[in-house]
Design a protein around this motif. Structure first.
Motif, short mmCIF file in Angstrom:
data_model
loop_
_atom_site.label_atom_id
_atom_site.label_comp_id
_atom_site.label_asym_id
_atom_site.label_seq_id
_atom_site.Cartn_x
_atom_site.Cartn_y
_atom_site.Cartn_z
N ARG A 36 0.84 -1.20 0.00
CA ARG A 36 0.00 0.00 0.00
C ARG A 36 0.87 1.25 0.00
N ARG A 37 1.93 1.22 0.75
CA ARG A 37 2.84 2.37 0.81
C ARG A 37 3.44 2.65 -0.58
N LEU A 92 0.83 4.19 -2.89
CA LEU A 92 0.62 5.62 -2.61
C LEU A 92 1.78 6.46 -3.10
N ILE A 94 -5.27 11.79 -3.94
CA ILE A 94 -4.37 10.65 -3.77
C ILE A 94 -5.16 9.43 -3.29
N ALA A 95 -5.99 9.66 -2.29
CA ALA A 95 -6.79 8.55 -1.73
C ALA A 95 -7.75 7.99 -2.77
N ALA A 118 -6.03 5.80 -5.24
CA ALA A 118 -5.61 4.55 -4.62
C ALA A 118 -6.79 3.70 -4.17
N VAL A 122 -3.88 7.40 3.91
CA VAL A 122 -2.75 8.24 3.49
C VAL A 122 -2.08 8.85 4.71
#
Length: 250
Positions: free
Chosen positions: A14-15, A18, A39-40, A43, A50
């Protein structure tokens, strides 16, 4: 595929997701033009995810910048550390920067944005200073070898790195000529100066040697031609009469 069957991302995955999304958005719009919501959304996670990983978009931006700086510094340092002559090191260093620009365009666009990082850590100016510091030792040895004052190495390093970096910024928008040709021309100017520019700069030392031989032959022919012209001009000049010499007294 249903949600129940879709594999859940690990924290590390996940990191990275992002970071990739943030990198693309920051390159296109900058820090101010990018929001945590966007961004969210890209993703497909909630905003708290985030914040959990980076504390906000500023933290995400800082990690992206740090990664890009590490990539370009590693590439340039590796090029300058090769076992080669000084000119070849400069060529490889220029190529490393241009390759980074071509292959990591988003990263380079982020690095050239100084509006948020200013003169301190993480700015493009500080990146160039770090690269210049690694070039300084190389230039110091070359200046000393040529009989010049090596105390000026730091200044020359800033000049050289700045020239290549600004050329890279220009090339980012044009992508012409090829990066190999851009590197050859930059080093041609840096190595030879305006007074002794090579007509057809190249990164290939064998081709460069042939060009040098051709240039020397042309110079020799030009000098021979000029000498013959002077000789012809002298032959065309009328002979000057000798002055009368008074007879010697007995």
């Amino acid at each position: 595929m249903t949600d129940s069957r879709r594999r859940r991302m690990s924290g590390g995955e996940r990191r990275e997701q992002l970071l990739g999304i943030g990198r693309a958005l920051f390159a296109e719009r900058g820090l101010d033009g990018t929001s945590v919501e966007e961004i969210a959304a890209k993703a497909k996670v909630s905003k708290p995810v985030v914040y959990e990983h980076f504390g906000g978009k500023e933290g995400l931006y800082a990690v992206v910048v740090d990664r890009e700086m590490a990539l370009i510094l590693e590439a340039v340092t590796a090029a300058l550390s090769t076992e080669a002559d000084y000119r070849r090191k400069l060529e490889l260093g220029a190529m490393a920067l241009l390759e980074y620009i071509e292959e990591s365009t988003d990263g380079f666009r982020i690095l050239v944005r100084d509006s948020h990082s200013g003169p301190g850590q993480g700015s493009f100016a500080s990146l160039l200073s770090e690269i210049a510091a690694r070039v300084e030792h190389l230039l110091g040895k070359e200046l000393d070898h040529q009989g010049y004052d090596e105390d000026f190495a730091a200044m020359y390093a800033q000049m050289l790195v700045g020239m290549i970096a600004l050329t890279g910024q220009w090339w980012l928008g044009t992508r012409r000529p090829r990066r190999e040709d851009v590197a050859a021309h930059v080093v041609n100017l840096a190595w030879n100066g305006l007074a002794r520019l090579e007509e057809r700069p190249t990164l290939d030392p064998r081709r460069r040697a042939k060009e040098r031989e051709r240039r020397e032959r042309r110079q020799e022919k030009a000098q021979a031609k000029a000498e013959k012209a002077r000789e012809r001009a002298l032959r065309r000049q009328p002979l000057q009469p000798l002055e009368e010499v008074a007879p010697l007294e007995a």
